[in-house]
Design a protein around this motif. Sequence first.
Motif, PDB file in Angstrom:
ATOM      1  N   ARG A 127      -1.664  14.369  -2.658  1.00  0.00           N
ATOM      2  CA  ARG A 127      -2.933  15.076  -2.874  1.00  0.00           C
ATOM      3  C   ARG A 127      -3.358  15.884  -1.652  1.00  0.00           C
ATOM      4  O   ARG A 127      -4.021  16.902  -1.765  1.00  0.00           O
ATOM      5  N   SER A 128      -2.988  15.364  -0.467  1.00  0.00           N
ATOM      6  CA  SER A 128      -3.412  16.055   0.759  1.00  0.00           C
ATOM      7  C   SER A 128      -2.493  17.207   1.157  1.00  0.00           C
ATOM      8  O   SER A 128      -2.811  17.992   2.038  1.00  0.00           O
ATOM      9  N   LYS A 129      -1.306  17.294   0.493  1.00  0.00           N
ATOM     10  CA  LYS A 129      -0.349  18.346   0.863  1.00  0.00           C
ATOM     11  C   LYS A 129      -0.948  19.738   0.690  1.00  0.00           C
ATOM     12  O   LYS A 129      -0.759  20.620   1.518  1.00  0.00           O
ATOM     13  N   LYS A 169       0.357   3.616  -3.002  1.00  0.00           N
ATOM     14  CA  LYS A 169      -0.943   4.295  -2.967  1.00  0.00           C
ATOM     15  C   LYS A 169      -0.965   5.400  -1.914  1.00  0.00           C
ATOM     16  O   LYS A 169      -1.528   6.465  -2.127  1.00  0.00           O
ATOM     17  N   LYS A 170      -0.312   5.100  -0.785  1.00  0.00           N
ATOM     18  CA  LYS A 170      -0.282   6.079   0.307  1.00  0.00           C
ATOM     19  C   LYS A 170       0.468   7.342  -0.085  1.00  0.00           C
ATOM     20  O   LYS A 170       0.064   8.466   0.244  1.00  0.00           O
ATOM     21  N   THR A 199      -4.066  20.642   0.801  1.00  0.00           N
ATOM     22  CA  THR A 199      -5.038  20.926   1.867  1.00  0.00           C
ATOM     23  C   THR A 199      -4.336  21.263   3.173  1.00  0.00           C
ATOM     24  O   THR A 199      -4.705  22.211   3.879  1.00  0.00           O
ATOM     25  N   GLN A 231       0.800  -1.218   0.000  1.00  0.00           N
ATOM     26  CA  GLN A 231       0.000   0.000   0.000  1.00  0.00           C
ATOM     27  C   GLN A 231       0.838   1.278   0.000  1.00  0.00           C
ATOM     28  O   GLN A 231       0.287   2.373  -0.087  1.00  0.00           O
ATOM     29  N   ASN A 278       0.779   8.587  -3.044  1.00  0.00           N
ATOM     30  CA  ASN A 278      -0.072   9.376  -3.940  1.00  0.00           C
ATOM     31  C   ASN A 278      -1.127  10.168  -3.155  1.00  0.00           C
ATOM     32  O   ASN A 278      -1.400  11.326  -3.451  1.00  0.00           O
ATOM     33  N   LEU A 279      -1.711   9.500  -2.166  1.00  0.00           N
ATOM     34  CA  LEU A 279      -2.717  10.184  -1.356  1.00  0.00           C
ATOM     35  C   LEU A 279      -2.104  11.327  -0.555  1.00  0.00           C
ATOM     36  O   LEU A 279      -2.712  12.382  -0.385  1.00  0.00           O
ATOM     37  N   GLU A 280      -0.871  11.116  -0.079  1.00  0.00           N
ATOM     38  CA  GLU A 280      -0.206  12.170   0.695  1.00  0.00           C
ATOM     39  C   GLU A 280       0.069  13.397  -0.160  1.00  0.00           C
ATOM     40  O   GLU A 280      -0.070  14.533   0.295  1.00  0.00           O
TER      41      GLU A 280
END
Length: 676
Positions: free
Chosen positions: A427-429, A420-421, A431, A417, A423-425
């Motif tokens: 995207r959250s930067k 995937k993690k 925010t 994972q 990539n999610l991080e």
Amino acid sequence: MVIFLIFTFNSLSAQSSKRDTLLSEIEEIKKSSNFSSKDTLYIHNLIALAYEYRFHNLDSLYTLSQKSLALSKKAKYTNGEISSYHSMGGYYSDKGKIDQAILYFNKAYNLAKKHENHFLKVRTLNDLAKEYGYKGEYALSLKWYLAAIEIAEKHDFKNSISIINDNIAHLYLEQKDYEHAMLFFKKSKAIHEEIGNPVYMAETMSNMASTYADMKELDYAMYNINSSIAIFEKEKILEWLAYSYEIKGKIYLKKNKNTWAMYWYKQSELLHKEIEDDRGKIDLLNGMTEAYLNLKKDSIAEVYALNAFNLSKKIGLRSGIKNSSHQLFKIYKNKNEYEKSLWYHEIYQVTYESLSVAGNEKSLNMLKTRMEYDQQKQQLIIDNEKALAKQNVYIYVFVIILIIFAVIVFIIHRNEQEQKKLNLELRSKKTDLEENQAYLNELNQTKNKLFSIIGHDLRGPIGAFQGLLKLFKEGEMTKDEFLNFVPKLKVDIDTISFTLNNLLSWGQTQMNGSITRHSITNLDCIVEENIALLSEIAEAKSITLINRIEPNCQIWSDPNQIDIIIRNLLSNALKFTPNNGQIIIGAIQKIKTCEIYVKDNGLGMSEEIIGKLFEKDSNHTTYGTNDEKGTGLGLSLCKEMVEKNNGKIWVHSALGRGSSFYFTIPRIQKQYKVSA
């Protein structure tokens, strides 16, 4: 014989001073321009005053209870109605009208049950049980005690549990079962030791002393009664002090020291002239009868025995009839008046048998069996816990193996994972950066506000102080001229100090640096310290500070934050109250909270100003009656700290009519009781 315990208000101070205080508060409420007889505070004070008259003036108790009952019904004040029924029951109980007492206690209980007021349910059930005990119906008495203790244990009303334990012990004493009676007294004493209330402890110890005397363990009896007397004398609780003196006389009587017994009986007799406690007086009269018989003063003994017998008949106390008729039987036998002797012996025999009916003994045996069963169940639980502890060793080993396996699986899964993690991080930067920017902006605004207040409210007084020092140093101002400025400088420095304290506290709360540490807090001590601190300002304006906080008023809060709240509210009141004004600080103790108020007769506020007072970012500043100035932080700081202590704050005010600030804080739960 021990004294039954009941719940009541205000048992820790001299009754006369409390009555005077309550009367004064009632008159002040009635003088208010917006007074209404439906005011719950007014009704509450009437009920409290009625309770203070118990054991002192039963007619006043009755009159005030009727009045509070009528007003409570009109105001739809349920708790007031319940308490009024309860005090009416107490009146009829003390008059010996047991059936009427039961009627009113039943009304109180049914109303408390309907509105799910568990504490008042316990209180009225205890009093119902007590009345059936007076009637000698021990089975029914025990039924109500068990119902009360079940509710009290469910809601952790520790004081209530201790009172009921004391009263159940009394039922065992009526059957001469001292061993089980003492078990219940010791349970009650253990609860008092945990709570730390000396008066409640003294009440139980005085009952234990009476029981130890009946058990012929006179050293234990003397230790307990001496400890109790010391506390009752200190607190001036007359009805309990009279009872304790009577028990000390009883102990000396058991020691065959009749002269000393008579001394303490006389001390009790003097106190009974100041109180109305016929049940306690009956035991005293019977004790004095026995002492006079031992001293060969049969004629005097006869007078006391007849008084005890007639008083017992008047209030329907069968145990008193039993004891006094037995004494009269012996007296008339000694005088060779056999007809009278036989008549009183028959009364004694009938009364004794009625108090020992098989049904009552069966109920008490059932309770004894229940206790033994509870003890066996507790032992079984302990044995099971030991057996389970051995089994748990194997379970722990198995769990550790499972955890290791789970960790291995987790590591494998985490690697899968990871991509995937990432990539999610990413995207959250964006925010997170936006949230951090908003947080930094808020901190920057806090910093700007702090510097603004420092520049505006602190630089002026400090600059003036520097200017005066420069003039004095350069010789342009004489020493006498400089000293003339000292009072003004002191006021400025006190203002700077107060402002800095508020700024630091406010800054901490804004930057998440303030931690609320709850503990048992003595409200009266904090108020006294702040009144002393602000007394000089009050004296300068000839303002009267009135403290109506009761001694030992305890709340559950952070004492430092409560100190800041009280100081800000009192300082604001002093600021806006004109010369020769008045400020009142007090507290209304409710079931779960303490409602604290600070009232002044100052300038008052408009609705527009009231709407801005507690806003978080408000920096609203108004000059006082003597041009006093503040930062405008005080009330928003108070609001934050009240809410951190699980309370609410609000204000009632009108221009020209003064202001009243209120806030609530959770209180330490207490139960109240004295002898019936």
